[in-house]
Design a protein around this motif. Structure first.
Motif, PDB file in Angstrom:
ATOM      1  N   ASP A 137      11.802 -16.135  -0.886  1.00 54.11           N
ATOM      2  CA  ASP A 137      12.196 -17.522  -0.626  1.00 54.11           C
ATOM      3  C   ASP A 137      13.071 -17.633   0.622  1.00 54.11           C
ATOM      4  N   ASP A 138      13.979 -16.671   0.788  1.00 51.87           N
ATOM      5  CA  ASP A 138      14.928 -16.716   1.904  1.00 51.87           C
ATOM      6  C   ASP A 138      14.313 -16.317   3.242  1.00 51.87           C
ATOM      7  N   TYR A 139      13.399 -15.362   3.230  1.00 54.83           N
ATOM      8  CA  TYR A 139      12.937 -14.767   4.495  1.00 54.83           C
ATOM      9  C   TYR A 139      11.435 -14.867   4.752  1.00 54.83           C
ATOM     10  N   GLY A 140      10.630 -15.152   3.739  1.00 55.22           N
ATOM     11  CA  GLY A 140       9.188 -15.262   3.944  1.00 55.22           C
ATOM     12  C   GLY A 140       8.453 -13.932   3.979  1.00 55.22           C
ATOM     13  N   PHE A 141       9.121 -12.857   3.577  1.00 54.02           N
ATOM     14  CA  PHE A 141       8.486 -11.545   3.431  1.00 54.02           C
ATOM     15  C   PHE A 141       9.287 -10.781   2.381  1.00 54.02           C
ATOM     16  N   GLY A 142       8.748  -9.635   1.955  1.00 55.96           N
ATOM     17  CA  GLY A 142       9.467  -8.889   0.925  1.00 55.96           C
ATOM     18  C   GLY A 142       8.654  -7.785   0.306  1.00 55.96           C
ATOM     19  N   LEU A 143       8.441  -7.888  -1.003  1.00 55.10           N
ATOM     20  CA  LEU A 143       7.758  -6.848  -1.770  1.00 55.10           C
ATOM     21  C   LEU A 143       6.344  -7.297  -2.102  1.00 55.10           C
ATOM     22  N   TRP A 144       5.411  -6.355  -1.974  1.00 57.57           N
ATOM     23  CA  TRP A 144       4.011  -6.596  -2.301  1.00 57.57           C
ATOM     24  C   TRP A 144       3.576  -5.645  -3.401  1.00 57.57           C
ATOM     25  N   ILE A 145       2.707  -6.125  -4.266  1.00 58.24           N
ATOM     26  CA  ILE A 145       2.045  -5.289  -5.268  1.00 58.24           C
ATOM     27  C   ILE A 145       0.723  -4.839  -4.642  1.00 58.24           C
ATOM     28  N   LEU A 146       0.449  -3.536  -4.756  1.00 59.50           N
ATOM     29  CA  LEU A 146      -0.720  -2.951  -4.101  1.00 59.50           C
ATOM     30  C   LEU A 146      -1.830  -2.642  -5.100  1.00 59.50           C
ATOM     31  N   ARG A 147      -3.048  -2.967  -4.705  1.00 65.45           N
ATOM     32  CA  ARG A 147      -4.249  -2.616  -5.471  1.00 65.45           C
ATOM     33  C   ARG A 147      -5.251  -2.002  -4.495  1.00 65.45           C
ATOM     34  N   GLU A 148      -6.136  -1.194  -5.035  1.00 65.12           N
ATOM     35  CA  GLU A 148      -7.232  -0.729  -4.197  1.00 65.12           C
ATOM     36  C   GLU A 148      -8.110  -1.936  -3.880  1.00 65.12           C
ATOM     37  N   LEU A 149      -8.754  -1.913  -2.704  1.00 63.60           N
ATOM     38  CA  LEU A 149      -9.666  -3.016  -2.359  1.00 63.60           C
ATOM     39  C   LEU A 149     -10.703  -3.159  -3.463  1.00 63.60           C
ATOM     40  N   GLY A 150     -11.004  -4.372  -3.819  1.00 59.39           N
ATOM     41  CA  GLY A 150     -11.953  -4.611  -4.891  1.00 59.39           C
ATOM     42  C   GLY A 150     -11.273  -4.902  -6.216  1.00 59.39           C
ATOM     43  N   GLY A 151      -9.934  -4.790  -6.251  1.00 63.72           N
ATOM     44  CA  GLY A 151      -9.210  -5.164  -7.464  1.00 63.72           C
ATOM     45  C   GLY A 151      -8.827  -3.984  -8.322  1.00 63.72           C
ATOM     46  N   GLY A 152      -8.689  -4.273  -9.606  1.00 60.33           N
ATOM     47  CA  GLY A 152      -8.251  -3.250 -10.537  1.00 60.33           C
ATOM     48  C   GLY A 152      -6.756  -3.291 -10.768  1.00 60.33           C
ATOM     49  N   GLU A 153      -6.286  -2.331 -11.535  1.00 59.60           N
ATOM     50  CA  GLU A 153      -4.860  -2.238 -11.843  1.00 59.60           C
ATOM     51  C   GLU A 153      -4.062  -1.929 -10.576  1.00 59.60           C
ATOM     52  N   PRO A 154      -2.821  -2.408 -10.517  1.00 59.11           N
ATOM     53  CA  PRO A 154      -1.984  -2.051  -9.374  1.00 59.11           C
ATOM     54  C   PRO A 154      -1.813  -0.529  -9.257  1.00 59.11           C
ATOM     55  N   VAL A 155      -1.758  -0.064  -8.018  1.00 58.23           N
ATOM     56  CA  VAL A 155      -1.594   1.360  -7.745  1.00 58.23           C
ATOM     57  C   VAL A 155      -0.204   1.678  -7.207  1.00 58.23           C
ATOM     58  N   GLY A 156       0.543   0.630  -6.829  1.00 54.99           N
ATOM     59  CA  GLY A 156       1.881   0.834  -6.295  1.00 54.99           C
ATOM     60  C   GLY A 156       2.448  -0.443  -5.723  1.00 54.99           C
ATOM     61  N   ARG A 157       3.459  -0.256  -4.876  1.00 53.77           N
ATOM     62  CA  ARG A 157       4.098  -1.399  -4.231  1.00 53.77           C
ATOM     63  C   ARG A 157       4.526  -0.991  -2.828  1.00 53.77           C
ATOM     64  N   ALA A 158       4.718  -2.003  -1.995  1.00 54.08           N
ATOM     65  CA  ALA A 158       5.231  -1.797  -0.643  1.00 54.08           C
ATOM     66  C   ALA A 158       6.292  -2.852  -0.399  1.00 54.08           C
ATOM     67  N   VAL A 159       7.185  -2.563   0.533  1.00 49.38           N
ATOM     68  CA  VAL A 159       8.281  -3.490   0.773  1.00 49.38           C
ATOM     69  C   VAL A 159       8.667  -3.503   2.245  1.00 49.38           C
ATOM     70  N   LEU A 160       9.040  -4.669   2.681  1.00 52.67           N
ATOM     71  CA  LEU A 160       9.666  -4.900   3.967  1.00 52.67           C
ATOM     72  C   LEU A 160      10.740  -5.927   3.652  1.00 52.67           C
ATOM     73  N   ARG A 161      12.014  -5.495   3.630  1.00 52.07           N
ATOM     74  CA  ARG A 161      13.068  -6.424   3.196  1.00 52.07           C
ATOM     75  C   ARG A 161      14.409  -6.052   3.808  1.00 52.07           C
ATOM     76  N   HIS A 162      15.279  -7.061   3.809  1.00 51.99           N
ATOM     77  CA  HIS A 162      16.646  -6.859   4.285  1.00 51.99           C
ATOM     78  C   HIS A 162      17.384  -5.919   3.346  1.00 51.99           C
TER      79      HIS A 162
END
Length: 164
Positions: A55-80
């Motif tokens: 909300d504050d910055y317009g970027f942050g943490l993402w939930i990662l999935r393999e292309l095509g969907g399925g269960e999440p495989v991890g997460r990535a982050v770009l944050r203060h």
């Protein structure tokens, strides 16, 4: 702000991701270098803090999935992140063990760094890892970060890496 790489789709964190955040935070292997296992209340606090970052910055943490969907495989982050009182932007990632050793961390870290530079105009990005997490340090070096120093972060000795 969702994005994708050659093998991953990254979806912006939402309140609906609470069960996934809790699942990852309960995994002792995943959390071994991320401050340890967290209970459901700690996971809810973590989610709220990361939603506020979006909300504050317009970027942050993402939930990662393999292309095509399925269960999440991890997460990535770009944050203060405050590093010894200095406001920095950090890049980070975490994957479930079946997805280790496949180059996915390198792939998503590269994408996050490009996003930070090109879309956010960042001139420097940091990463924090534990001094004994050699696999993560290797990824950080592969994507162009260099070791800067060790410091205390959230009560633990940590290693700070920075883009050149």
């Amino acid at each position: 702000m969702n994005f994708s790489t050659a093998r991953l789709s990254a979806e912006r964190l939402t309140a609906d991701h609470l069960p996934e955040v809790q699942r990852m935070h309960r995994d002792a292997i995943v959390m071994a270098h991320l401050g340890g296992v967290r209970d459901d209340a700690q996971s809810a606090t973590y989610l709220d803090r990361n939603l506020k970052h979006w909300d504050d910055y317009g970027f942050g943490l993402w939930i990662l999935r393999e292309l095509g969907g399925g269960e999440p495989v991890g997460r990535a982050v770009l944050r203060h992140l405050l590093v010894e009182g200095v406001d920095e932007v950090e890049v980070g990632y975490a994957f479930y063990p079946p997805f280790w050793g496949r180059g996915l961390a390198t792939e998503v870290a590269t994408a996050c760094l490009e996003l930070g530079r090109r879309q956010l105009g960042l001139t420097t990005i940091v990463a924090v890892t534990s001094p004994d997490n050699l696999a993560s340090q290797h990824v950080l070096e592969k994507v162009g970060l260099v070791y800067e120093r060790d410091f205390m972060h959230e009560g633990a000795r940590s290693s700070l890496f920075r883009t050149r």
